[in-house]
Structures are given as C-alpha cells and as structure tokens.
Design an enzyme around this catalytic site. Structure first.
Site, PDB file in Angstrom:
ATOM      1  CB  CYS A  94      40.956  38.419  39.215  1.00  0.00           C
ATOM      2  SG  CYS A  94      42.533  38.774  40.013  1.00  0.00           S
ATOM      3  CG  HIS A 142      38.044  40.716  42.620  1.00  0.00           C
ATOM      4  ND1 HIS A 142      37.694  39.426  42.336  1.00  0.00           N
ATOM      5  CD2 HIS A 142      39.407  40.756  42.549  1.00  0.00           C
ATOM      6  CE1 HIS A 142      38.790  38.708  42.111  1.00  0.00           C
ATOM      7  NE2 HIS A 142      39.837  39.484  42.225  1.00  0.00           N
TER       8      HIS A 142
END
Ligand code: GLN
Length: 272
Positions: free
Chosen positions: A100, A212
């Site tokens: 991310c 994630h």
C-alpha cells in the site's frame, strides 16, 4: 542443505511508521513459516536509527502501509546512500513485499490529498496520485489472480491451480503503471486504481501490492515463495521447502470466497 544450518534476515522498513492494517502479520508469518522448517530467522528494523550497512545484510525486505503523513517522514529519511543501498538490494533480486503506502514510495512519486508531491525511489515505473480529500477511498476485500511472470507460473506449478490472492485494501491513492508488470488481475475490489483492472506490480523479486490482509497469512504460498527465493539467492542453490499443514489457512480462504460469492474459486490443495 540441512535446514538447521540455514538462516534468513528479514529487514522490516520503518515498523513504527509503516504498519497499518496488521501488516506486521506479514513479518510474523514469514518468521513462523521459516522456523517451522528449522530455518533461523533474524528480524531487523530498518528505521531512522538503522545504519545503512544493516540494509546490506537483509535477505527479505518487508514494507507496510502508512498514512500520507508517515510516508512523507519516511521519504525524508530514505535519501542519499540509504536510498541507493535499498535500490541496489532490490536490483540485485532481494525478494520483498511492499504494501500500500510502501509501493507508492517505490514508484516515481506519490501525490497526497493535501501537501506536496512525495518523490519516490523510482524503482518501479509507476506513479501514485490521490484524487483529493473528497474522493472515495478504495476500501474492502480484494481478490486478484496473480499473473506476473514467472511468479504466476512457478506458483501454479506448486499449487496445481492458478494462484488467487485474497487481501484487504484501504487506500486513497491510485497507482498507474508504466513499463512495469502488474502483479495480478482484479477479480473483486479496486486494485491499483479501480479503472484498469490491474493490481500491484512486480520488479525483479519485489512485490508491490495494495493488499493488506495481512497478505501472507491469507496467502501462505506467497510467503513460501519469498522464503524459497531468499534462500536460493543467499545460498546459490535451490533449497526445497518442507510442506506445512495449511488446513486452517485454506479454510479461512474458502470462507472468504464464500462470503464474496466466489465459490468457483474453492479448489485448493491442502498443502501449499
Ligand atoms: N496513504 C496512502 C493512501 O491513502 C496509503 C494508505 C495505506 O497504506 N493503507 O493511498
């Protein structure tokens, strides 16, 4: 080689600044899956205090997500010789996962919702831009087929089925790829930008992803690929990994496929 003589050093980038949404679970997963096979693991923090020389000793690199503010602090630290050393490690084929906020920093730049453009390391030919504080964040479970070559083919050979990755995404920034291969093709969710169906990117053995999850406990075959690649790089010989019982992980994956109405993807072997 006798696994008892093998050891791996995981370099964890800025653990205090970059570990949103349980990204530390990736480090724990790698450590545990290596140790279950008798491989010793050392974890070192590559934070603001870490001497640059530490980066040289790392066999696997891990970087987690962060908010825009933390990303700016990280990039203020990650300059000069420190940045060059990290670039050299990735260019040399050190495997790693960057989640991310971390991959936003590996591209050319990230433009946050508020404030100045943050220059990245420029390793991945891609840019990330936040479309503005009022725009919708890309939040939710994400599922993608891993397509990057030769990673996808290697994993398909091991798994006996196409590698499907399950994750969770939460990002405002949108990433647009240039001359770099996508990690995968989105089945459900937003991926890089919610428009072109790509998710993540791969450069050498470095994986960039918006997933994630944490990514590795949900997709243990990716963890094993990292361990295997790191051992092969370090010891210059292929080191076969003992299969582990992944029944629980597979059950969790199947429950997720069911919840996301993707039951056709439930066809996994018991061992990864
Ligand atoms: N700050 C970045 C964004 O919102 C990354 C967020 C994250 O790491 N989850 O796009």
């Amino acid at each position: 080689m006798n696994p008892q003589q093998l050891e791996l050093t995981i370099g964890w980038l800025y653990p205090n600044l970059m570990s949103t949404y349980g990204d530390r679970g990736n480090v724990i997963c790698l450590q545990q899956r290596a140790q279950w096979r008798g491989i010793s693991v050392k974890i070192i923090s590559l934070d603001e205090q870490a001497p640059t020389a530490e980066i040289h000793n790392v066999d696997i690199l891990m970087g987690g997500g962060a908010q825009d503010r933390q990303q700016e602090i990280v990039m203020r630290d990650l300059r000069g010789i420190k940045a060059d050393t990290l670039r050299e490690k990735i260019e040399a084929g050190t495997p790693g996962v960057f989640t991310c906020g971390a991959p936003q920093l590996l591209g050319h730049y990230y433009e946050p919702a508020i404030g100045q453009r943050i220059e990245g390391l420029g390793l991945f030919d891609m840019v990330s831009k936040h479309p503005g504080a009022d725009s919708r964040r890309c939040i939710g479970n994400v599922v993608f087929e891993l397509t990057a070559s030769p990673l996808a083919q290697d994993l398909e050979a091991t798994l006996g089925t196409k590698p499907i990755v399950i994750g969770f995404e939460n990002h405002g920034g949108r990433t647009f790829l240039g001359n770099v291969e996508a990690l995968g093709r989105v089945v459900k969710g937003y991926g890089n930008n919610g428009e072109d169906g790509t998710e993540g990117a791969v450069y050498r053995n470095a994986i960039a992803t918006y997933s994630h999850g944490p990514l590795l406990p949900k997709n243990p075959f990716v963890a094993d690929w990292l361990i295997q690649t790191a051992l092969t790089q370090k010891y210059q010989t292929p080191v076969p990994l003992k299969p582990l019982d992944d029944t629980l992980a597979i059950q969790a994956r199947n429950a997720m496929f069911k919840r996301l109405a993707l039951t056709h993807l439930i066809k996994e072997p018991l061992h990864c």
